[in-house]
Design a protein around this motif. Structure first.
Motif, PDB file in Angstrom:
ATOM      1  N   ARG A 118       8.567  17.541  -4.983  1.00 32.83           N
ATOM      2  CA  ARG A 118       9.240  16.481  -5.745  1.00 32.83           C
ATOM      3  C   ARG A 118      10.216  15.688  -4.884  1.00 32.83           C
ATOM      4  N   LEU A 119      10.965  16.388  -4.016  1.00 32.74           N
ATOM      5  CA  LEU A 119      11.962  15.710  -3.197  1.00 32.74           C
ATOM      6  C   LEU A 119      11.326  14.744  -2.209  1.00 32.74           C
ATOM      7  N   SER A 120      10.319  15.199  -1.464  1.00 34.16           N
ATOM      8  CA  SER A 120       9.696  14.318  -0.470  1.00 34.16           C
ATOM      9  C   SER A 120       9.004  13.143  -1.143  1.00 34.16           C
ATOM     10  N   ALA A 121       8.376  13.368  -2.302  1.00 32.32           N
ATOM     11  CA  ALA A 121       7.716  12.267  -3.008  1.00 32.32           C
ATOM     12  C   ALA A 121       8.739  11.227  -3.472  1.00 32.32           C
ATOM     13  N   LEU A 122       9.881  11.688  -3.977  1.00 30.77           N
ATOM     14  CA  LEU A 122      10.931  10.760  -4.406  1.00 30.77           C
ATOM     15  C   LEU A 122      11.441   9.925  -3.243  1.00 30.77           C
ATOM     16  N   MET A 123      11.655  10.558  -2.089  1.00 28.59           N
ATOM     17  CA  MET A 123      12.169   9.832  -0.935  1.00 28.59           C
ATOM     18  C   MET A 123      11.147   8.826  -0.408  1.00 28.59           C
ATOM     19  N   LEU A 124       9.871   9.162  -0.465  1.00 29.43           N
ATOM     20  CA  LEU A 124       8.835   8.214  -0.048  1.00 29.43           C
ATOM     21  C   LEU A 124       8.813   6.990  -0.960  1.00 29.43           C
ATOM     22  N   LEU A 125       8.922   7.209  -2.257  1.00 29.50           N
ATOM     23  CA  LEU A 125       8.923   6.089  -3.197  1.00 29.50           C
ATOM     24  C   LEU A 125      10.156   5.217  -2.998  1.00 29.50           C
ATOM     25  N   LEU A 126      11.300   5.837  -2.818  1.00 30.02           N
ATOM     26  CA  LEU A 126      12.531   5.082  -2.589  1.00 30.02           C
ATOM     27  C   LEU A 126      12.422   4.231  -1.328  1.00 30.02           C
ATOM     28  N   THR A 127      11.870   4.794  -0.268  1.00 30.22           N
ATOM     29  CA  THR A 127      11.712   4.058   0.995  1.00 30.22           C
ATOM     30  C   THR A 127      10.800   2.856   0.828  1.00 30.22           C
TER      31      THR A 127
ATOM     32  N   LEU B  91       1.750   9.684  -5.224  1.00 31.40           N
ATOM     33  CA  LEU B  91       2.263  10.982  -4.767  1.00 31.40           C
ATOM     34  C   LEU B  91       3.351  11.516  -5.696  1.00 31.40           C
ATOM     35  N   VAL B  92       4.190  10.627  -6.234  1.00 36.32           N
ATOM     36  CA  VAL B  92       5.180  11.059  -7.218  1.00 36.32           C
ATOM     37  C   VAL B  92       4.481  11.615  -8.451  1.00 36.32           C
TER      38      VAL B  92
ATOM     39  N   MET C 205       0.834  -1.209   0.000  1.00 41.26           N
ATOM     40  CA  MET C 205       0.000   0.000   0.000  1.00 41.26           C
ATOM     41  C   MET C 205       0.867   1.257   0.000  1.00 41.26           C
ATOM     42  N   LEU C 206       1.934   1.231   0.791  1.00 43.36           N
ATOM     43  CA  LEU C 206       2.858   2.370   0.801  1.00 43.36           C
ATOM     44  C   LEU C 206       3.473   2.594  -0.580  1.00 43.36           C
ATOM     45  N   LEU C 207       3.828   1.501  -1.246  1.00 42.03           N
ATOM     46  CA  LEU C 207       4.406   1.613  -2.579  1.00 42.03           C
ATOM     47  C   LEU C 207       3.405   2.238  -3.552  1.00 42.03           C
ATOM     48  N   ALA C 208       2.153   1.789  -3.488  1.00 37.11           N
ATOM     49  CA  ALA C 208       1.127   2.337  -4.380  1.00 37.11           C
ATOM     50  C   ALA C 208       0.868   3.813  -4.087  1.00 37.11           C
TER      51      ALA C 208
END
Length: 503
Positions: free
Chosen positions: A78-87, A49-50, A41-44
């Protein structure tokens, strides 16, 4: 539902963690299912969000409808969305790997894992300095227990040092926050940026002191020299899925440096602009040099990978120290690459250690492995990716970092980074020869590895070729993110003008 999407990366692991910690023992399949589903779910959500952030719009979520600068806000750019996806990508590989049996070596693994994600995601989303401290504490509390998962002398010893260092860092964070609040009257980061730009001369000394103390805190989190000594032992001793997730922990410190100093101490800060630059640049170079020495001296595969994480930290720090749009874009591409590859290498080291039996991950001669060819292939892919040898993503990442340096910076960066990369190549070649070639005689030993472990490693190491195949769209996104970071006034306008950007 869409207006609440930005809070989901915090709510999902919070609720999942509560469900998973409700019962300490039993219900193994239920806990694994909840943890994996929550991570999916976090990944989706992160992908959605990205997609929202890629348009360039900066969005914020005001909790309780208390508007900034007075209320608690979550900020999506953009930065926070990228970091969330990476995590979430990293976490999925780690949690699936853990479901093969590592999660049963101690209690509450999955609940603590989800709360670790809660703290990490909160740190990436918060727009308030004090709540950055709060989320730091949440992720640290979970990491203390995860580091000790399964017990053992090595984990306890490294855990004590890890806890003491981070408690000291937390105390310094509170001191810095108190100084900055006393001088500026706010801890909302966008509001702080405006007040620093208008700061009277008699308060500049206090704000400088608070900003430099914060740099010590973020340097400790990111493991900058001389504050890196906790990292190699802690990462080498941690259970493999925990060590893989810890690959993002140092990046939280890097993220905090980018967020705080480019926003609060940006070009509009007058005499306090680029407060951190010289410190981050020179100490980043020193971290690179120290990591090269550690890599060459490592006699255990886990310790070697831990020093490779430290090398990546040094590379990221010197990129941040260059303080340009080009270097920030290179930093972000390399950050994605190194986080996933080092996370995958920690998982791979566990698989190799299991099949080697008593020899474990020590770089000594042992019997050949049952699945040695497959493990050797994965090790080869991970090794050339992390070193930066073409054609995999490490080569692109390091080339971008080297190209971002100006003529003066190249005199220092190029020899330091290239020599550190050479040290990595020598050490990994030696490790591969010991693990697979020198152990090629005799009867294979060990048991066949479960499919879930193979999935976790392949999921993360596949980033090496995929970041090459999709290098153009990834680079476009990182360049746009760097441009957004270089223009922080867009964020301050969005947060401090309630009619714009609210979710």
């Amino acid at each position: 539902m869409m207006q609440h999407l930005v809070v989901f990366p915090i709510v999902v692991p919070l609720v999942a963690g509560i469900l998973l910690l409700y019962r300490r023992e039993g219900l193994v399949r239920f806990k694994r299912a909840v943890s994996v589903v929550a991570t999916l779910m976090l990944l989706a959500v992160s992908m959605a969000l990205v997609g929202r952030a890629s348009s360039g719009e900066i969005l914020y979520y005001a909790l309780g409808d208390w508007q900034p600068p007075f209320g608690i806000v979550l900020v999506l750019d953009r930065l926070s969305a990228l970091m969330l996806l990476l995590t979430s990508v990293l976490a999925l590989g780690a949690v699936v790997f853990a479901c093969a049996g590592d999660d049963e070596k101690g209690s509450n693994f999955h609940g603590l894992f989800q709360w670790q994600l809660l703290g990490i995601n909160g740190a990436f989303l918060t727009g308030d300095l004090f709540n950055l401290f709060v989320f730091f504490e949440v992720l640290l509390l979970a990491s203390y227990a995860l580091l000790l998962h399964g017990g053992g002398k090595a984990r306890i010893q490294s855990g004590v040092y890890y806890v003491v260092m981070n408690l000291a860092g937390s105390s310094l964070f509170l001191i810095a926050a108190g100084i900055l609040y006393g001088a500026l009257g706010t801890l909302n980061m966008a509001d702080m940026a405006l007040r620093v730009a208008e700061l009277p001369a008699d308060r500049q000394g206090l704000v400088t002191a608070g900003g430099l103390i914060l740099l010590v805190v973020f340097g400790l989190k990111s493991a900058i020299l001389p504050l890196y000594f906790w990292l190699p032992r802690a990462y080498a001793a941690a259970p493999a899925p925990v060590a893989a997730l810890f690959a993002i922990m140092t990046k939280v410190g890097i993220y905090a440096i980018l967020r705080v100093y480019l926003l609060i101490f940006g070009d509009a800060a007058g005499p306090l602009a680029a407060l951190e630059q010289a410190w981050v640049w020179w100490l980043g170079l020193a971290t690179l040099a120290a990591s090269a020495v550690g890599i060459l001296s490592s006699r255990d595969l886990r310790m070697l990978i831990a020093y490779l994480v430290l090398l990546s930290v040094g590379t990221l720090l010197v990129s941040a120290g260059m303080r340009s749009e080009v270097s920030a874009s290179a930093l972000l591409y390399y950050l994605v690459h190194t986080t996933l590859i080092t996370g995958g290498l920690f998982l791979l080291a566990e698989m190799i250690g299991v099949q080697r039996g008593k020899a474990g991950t020590r770089l000594v001669k042992a019997r050949p492995l049952v699945q040695g060819k497959a493990l050797a292939l994965l090790f080869f892919i991970g090794a050339i990716a992390v070193v930066g040898v073409p054609p995999l993503s490490g080569a692109i990442g390091k080339a971008l970092v080297l190209a971002a340096a100006d003529s003066t910076q190249r005199l220092w960066l190029w020899p330091t980074l290239l020599l550190a990369s050479l040290a990595s190549m020598i050490a990994l070649s030696r490790a591969g020869s010991t693990l697979f070639w020198r152990s090629a005689h005799g009867n294979p030993s060990g048991t066949r590895l479960p499919a879930l472990q193979w999935f976790g490693v392949i999921w993360l190491l596949s980033a090496a070729p995929l970041l090459v195949v999709f290098a153009h769209p990834v680079s476009v996104y990182t360049q746009a993110t760097a441009e957004q970071l270089a223009n922080p006034e867009r964020l301050t306008e969005t947060l401090l003008s309630p009619s714009r950007g609210q979710l």
